[in-house]
Design an enzyme around this catalytic site. Structure first.
Site, PDB file in Angstrom:
ATOM      1  N   TRP A  78       0.834  -1.212   0.000  1.00 13.68           N
ATOM      2  CA  TRP A  78       0.000   0.000   0.000  1.00 13.68           C
ATOM      3  C   TRP A  78       0.859   1.248   0.000  1.00 13.68           C
ATOM      4  CZ3 TRP A  78      -4.238  -1.432  -1.867  1.00 13.68           C
ATOM      5  CH2 TRP A  78      -4.863  -2.607  -1.480  1.00 13.68           C
ATOM      6  N   LYS A  94     -11.355  -2.230   7.557  1.00 11.40           N
ATOM      7  CA  LYS A  94     -10.412  -3.065   8.289  1.00 11.40           C
ATOM      8  C   LYS A  94     -10.815  -3.103   9.762  1.00 11.40           C
ATOM      9  CE  LYS A  94      -8.233  -3.378   4.446  1.00 11.40           C
ATOM     10  NZ  LYS A  94      -7.147  -2.572   3.947  1.00 11.40           N
ATOM     11  N   ASP A 103      -1.210   6.636   6.337  1.00 14.11           N
ATOM     12  CA  ASP A 103      -2.247   5.653   6.038  1.00 14.11           C
ATOM     13  C   ASP A 103      -2.370   4.743   7.260  1.00 14.11           C
ATOM     14  OD1 ASP A 103      -3.824   3.581   5.164  1.00 14.11           O
ATOM     15  OD2 ASP A 103      -2.658   3.144   3.361  1.00 14.11           O
TER      16      ASP A 103
HETATM   17  C1  LIG Z   1      -6.728  -2.137   2.621  1.00 18.49           C
HETATM   18  C2  LIG Z   1      -5.729  -1.075   2.624  1.00 18.49           C
HETATM   19  C3  LIG Z   1      -5.693  -0.091   1.629  1.00 18.49           C
HETATM   20  C4  LIG Z   1      -6.644  -0.090   0.458  1.00 18.49           C
HETATM   21  O1  LIG Z   1      -7.908   0.275   0.858  1.00 18.49           O
HETATM   22  P1  LIG Z   1      -9.098   0.490  -0.196  1.00 18.49           P
HETATM   23  O2  LIG Z   1     -10.226   0.912   0.684  1.00 18.49           O
HETATM   24  O3  LIG Z   1      -9.333  -0.804  -0.886  1.00 18.49           O
HETATM   25  O4  LIG Z   1      -8.690   1.565  -1.137  1.00 18.49           O
HETATM   26  C5  LIG Z   1      -4.732   0.895   1.734  1.00 18.49           C
HETATM   27  N1  LIG Z   1      -3.859   0.920   2.758  1.00 18.49           N
HETATM   28  C6  LIG Z   1      -3.873  -0.007   3.726  1.00 18.49           C
HETATM   29  C7  LIG Z   1      -2.879   0.081   4.842  1.00 18.49           C
HETATM   30  C8  LIG Z   1      -4.800  -1.027   3.696  1.00 18.49           C
HETATM   31  O5  LIG Z   1      -4.810  -1.952   4.667  1.00 18.49           O
END
Ligand SMILES: *Cc1c(COP(=O)(O)O)cnc(C)c1O
Length: 361
Positions: free
Chosen positions: A101, A195, A171
């Site tokens: 990511w 998540k 993030d």
């Molecule tokens: C799952 C995830 C993403 C992607 O998320 P989307 O909602 O599918 O865009 C980005 N960063 C991290 C750390 C993730 O766990």
């Protein structure tokens, strides 16, 4: 009805109490005679839902008044673009690459300017967190971006990178609300709900007000300007109304559990149960450097692809679902977010011990 222990990395397990409450309110929310899915996002009743969700999140995470809370769409992936479109005034930013990511965020950043890699753990398949206390961050970089918890690889930053005065853009998709945090140390935090705190369809952005620009990079669509959503309190267009409602319920549930301090304690205990077993197992081994282990995503394997596959299948049959590791990593991954009860982790380890005995005798 039989619910499994769901170790999915996302969309992931939600608190059963939240799901039951939502089911009870499905046909008639609070005497409105309709479901939250069916009501106008401009109605008074929905306004209360979204305002309460925000105020509970502020209380839970200790979000100061000078930070805006936005409920947006497009997932964390759209933030990979929105961040540079809004913040890359000098067309330069620093990125730490600790997983898939983080890499995607960096690649997206390159569309808008110079995205400089200042640290990476790609050299060892992202199995560790590099030292980020003295990074060569360009003086004119607009921000430092990193991913706090690497969902796919199972590592976490236990020490914040030293941003050398640059705003930290983080993030936190797979660890947001798993432990207390000091919001004032960050410029912008984003996290997809699916998540650790809700259903898919909503991404929460917490941004320091002074970072919201009046003018974005040329060509930035109205929908991708933070100002658009901040000025409209996340109601510029139709928001993911039902998802926000469920997130609100999760925030209330987290407060009732004792808040983020209590969650951290529970999460440490849960992760400890698996890691302690992995450390003494003669069959399974954890994938990453011990000091960088995630509390949310526990990645492990036997080193034997066929055996890993057999384990995943037998575990599924025994009620432990979604344990297969990410395709670039292989092996197994147990995602044990806030809503995973300790019993799920204890029973999983019992099952692993039984499997180990069967294989090793
Ligand atoms: C799952 C995830 C993403 C992607 O998320 P989307 O909602 O599918 O865009 C980005 N960063 C991290 C750390 C993730 O766990």
């Amino acid at each position: 009805m039989k619910r499994v222990y769901n170790f999915s990395a996302g969309p992931a397990v939600l608190p059963e109490a939240v799901l039951k409450e939502a089911a009870d309110e499905m046909l008639d929310f609070a005497g409105s005679g309709m479901s939250v899915m069916e009501m106008s996002h401009r109605s008074k009743i929905y306004d209360e839902i979204i305002k309460e969700a925000e105020s509970n999140l502020r209380r839970l995470a200790g979000i100061p008044a000078e930070y805006k809370v936005l409920f947006l769409q497009g997932g964390a992936n759209l933030q990979f673009a929105m961040v540079p479109m809004n913040l890359m005034k000098n067309k330069k930013a620093a990125y730490i690459i600790t997983g898939e990511w983080a890499k995607k965020a960096w690649q997206e950043g390159q569309i808008y300017g110079e995205a400089v890699v200042v640290a990476s753990s790609a050299d060892d398949n992202f199995s560790y967190i590099p030292d980020c206390q003295d990074l060569a961050i360009p003086a004119d970089a607009d921000y430092l971006h990193y991913c706090e918890n690497n969902t796919i690889y199972g590592t976490k930053f236990w020490q914040m990178p030293n941003g050398k005065g640059k705003p930290l853009v983080v993030d936190m998709s797979s660890c947001f609300l798993s432990e207390p945090l000091d919001i004032t140390k960050y410029g912008l935090i984003y996290a997809g709900a699916q998540k650790n705190f809700g259903p898919a369809g909503v991404v929460t952005v917490i941004i320091r007000e002074d970072l919201i620009p009046e003018v974005c990079l040329p060509g930035t669509p109205t929908m991708m300007r933070y100002k658009t959503h901040a000025d409209a309190a996340s109601l510029y267009n139709t928001p993911p109304a039902y998802s926000i409602y469920i997130c609100g319920k999760v925030f209330t549930w987290l407060l009732a559990q004792g808040g983020l301090g209590a969650m951290k304690e529970k999460n440490e205990k849960k992760a400890g149960v698996i890691y302690n077993y992995l450390d003494k197992s003669t069959l399974f081994k954890g994938n990453v450097r011990r000091s960088d282990r995630s509390l949310m995503n526990v990645c492990f394997g036997s080193g034997n692809t066929a055996l890993d596959e057999r384990f995943v299948n037998e575990a599924k049959a025994a009620g432990f679902d979604n344990l297969k590791g990410y395709r670039t990593v292989g092996g197994m991954r147990a995602s044990i977010y806030n809503a995973m009860p300790i019993a799920g982790v204890e029973k999983l380890v019992d099952f692993m011990e039984g499997f180990e005995k069967k294989i090793k005798g």
